[in-house]
Design a protein around this motif. Structure first.
Motif, PDB file in Angstrom:
ATOM      1  N   ALA A  10       0.814  -1.210   0.000  1.00 41.22           N
ATOM      2  CA  ALA A  10       0.000   0.000   0.000  1.00 41.22           C
ATOM      3  C   ALA A  10       0.851   1.264   0.000  1.00 41.22           C
ATOM      4  N   GLY A  11       2.152   1.155  -0.249  1.00 43.20           N
ATOM      5  CA  GLY A  11       3.000   2.323  -0.315  1.00 43.20           C
ATOM      6  C   GLY A  11       2.856   3.046  -1.624  1.00 43.20           C
ATOM      7  N   ASP A  12       3.743   4.027  -1.904  1.00 42.95           N
ATOM      8  CA  ASP A  12       3.671   4.761  -3.154  1.00 42.95           C
ATOM      9  C   ASP A  12       3.807   3.794  -4.310  1.00 42.95           C
ATOM     10  N   PRO A  13       2.841   3.818  -5.265  1.00 46.30           N
ATOM     11  CA  PRO A  13       2.838   2.808  -6.306  1.00 46.30           C
ATOM     12  C   PRO A  13       3.770   3.085  -7.462  1.00 46.30           C
ATOM     13  N   ARG A  88      -2.219  -1.304  -8.374  1.00 44.38           N
ATOM     14  CA  ARG A  88      -1.006  -0.854  -7.691  1.00 44.38           C
ATOM     15  C   ARG A  88      -1.221  -0.644  -6.193  1.00 44.38           C
ATOM     16  N   THR A  89      -2.367  -0.119  -5.811  1.00 35.47           N
ATOM     17  CA  THR A  89      -2.564   0.243  -4.403  1.00 35.47           C
ATOM     18  C   THR A  89      -3.099  -0.900  -3.559  1.00 35.47           C
ATOM     19  N   GLU A 107      -5.382  10.049   1.918  1.00 36.23           N
ATOM     20  CA  GLU A 107      -4.245   9.210   1.564  1.00 36.23           C
ATOM     21  C   GLU A 107      -4.621   8.197   0.492  1.00 36.23           C
ATOM     22  N   LYS A 108      -5.817   7.654   0.586  1.00 36.60           N
ATOM     23  CA  LYS A 108      -6.285   6.716  -0.433  1.00 36.60           C
ATOM     24  C   LYS A 108      -6.335   7.402  -1.795  1.00 36.60           C
ATOM     25  N   ARG A 110      -4.614  10.029  -2.750  1.00 33.97           N
ATOM     26  CA  ARG A 110      -3.250  10.341  -3.193  1.00 33.97           C
ATOM     27  C   ARG A 110      -2.606   9.128  -3.845  1.00 33.97           C
ATOM     28  N   ARG A 111      -2.758   7.964  -3.211  1.00 29.27           N
ATOM     29  CA  ARG A 111      -2.133   6.759  -3.751  1.00 29.27           C
ATOM     30  C   ARG A 111      -2.783   6.323  -5.066  1.00 29.27           C
ATOM     31  N   GLU A 112      -4.093   6.472  -5.141  1.00 31.62           N
ATOM     32  CA  GLU A 112      -4.768   6.081  -6.375  1.00 31.62           C
ATOM     33  C   GLU A 112      -4.388   7.003  -7.526  1.00 31.62           C
ATOM     34  N   ALA A 115      -1.043   6.009  -8.724  1.00 31.93           N
ATOM     35  CA  ALA A 115      -1.143   4.779  -9.506  1.00 31.93           C
ATOM     36  C   ALA A 115      -1.640   5.052 -10.912  1.00 31.93           C
TER      37      ALA A 115
END
Length: 224
Positions: A10-13, A88-89, A107-108, A110-112, A115
């Motif tokens: 779940a880190g930066d993809p 990716r996430t 945060e969700k 941001r990561r999406e 990705a």
């Protein structure tokens, strides 16, 4: 609980090395193996993948677009990419108790977005469709989101009918019996007439199956 698959970091993809177009598509194919987290938390036997869920959403969009008064082709365009970032996430579950969610909404997102910058880079049509779905500012996008929720509830009915999950998982709120939490998280997020109609019909069928006589701990459970 909004069912989402799990297992990826779940880190930066996005990595340091750029990917070419086929490598990005190959990365997206991870959705075929990515299991939906909510079902895993509930102990469902052989739970569906995110890609299988995407197919279900697409089928519902095609089946009910006319009733919703939206273009079926546009609905399919959004449905097929709506969970692409999860390649990716990983899939992050939505809970009735938001304190049990592993990521904040910010945060969700941001990561999406990171990705999608990777996976959709050479495919502007893919990125644009995903952005349209995420904004929810069109009737089609809101309809597709409702079909995303309806698919989850219909899958819960399938799993309940097949008795494919374990009772008493501590990951679940004790106030919810059986698969009730999935319905509890879906209902307040519905925004279309067709979505609410389908939800009500599916929940009624689910409750009849859940409360069937002779079903041990599942019978006579409180509905959400």
């Amino acid at each position: 609980m909004t069912d989402d698959g799990g297992g990826n970091d779940a880190g930066d993809p996005v990595g340091d090395d750029p990917l070419d177009a086929l490598e990005r598509l190959e990365a997206g194919f991870a959705l075929k193996d990515e299991r939906r987290t909510g079902w895993q938390l509930r102990g469902v036997t052989d739970p569906e993948s995110v890609a299988a869920h995407t197919w279900g959403v697409s089928l519902l969009c095609l089946a009910f677009a006319d009733e919703a008064g939206v273009d079926p082709g546009e609905a399919l365009r959004l449905a097929v990419v709506h969970d692409l970032a999860e390649a990716r996430t990983g899939d992050v579950p939505t809970r009735v108790d938001s304190s049990k969610e592993p990521l904040s909404d910010a945060e969700k997102e941001r990561r999406e977005r990171a990705a999608m910058a990777e996976l959709g880079g050479p495919f502007p049509a893919v990125t644009e469709a995903w952005e349209t779905y995420e904004r929810r500012d069109t009737p089609v996008a809101r309809f597709v989101k409702d079909m995303d929720l309806v698919d989850m509830c219909l899958q819960a009915l399938v799993y309940e009918r097949g008795e494919r999950y374990a009772e008493g998982d501590e990951a679940f709120d004790s106030e919810f019996a059986a698969l009730d939490e999935f319905f509890a998280t879906a209902e307040p997020r519905l925004s279309t007439d067709v979505g609410r109609r389908l939800f009500d019909e599916i929940r009624a069928r689910y409750e009849r199956v859940r409360d069937r006589p002779g079903d041990g701990g599942r019978a006579n459970a409180d509905s959400s």
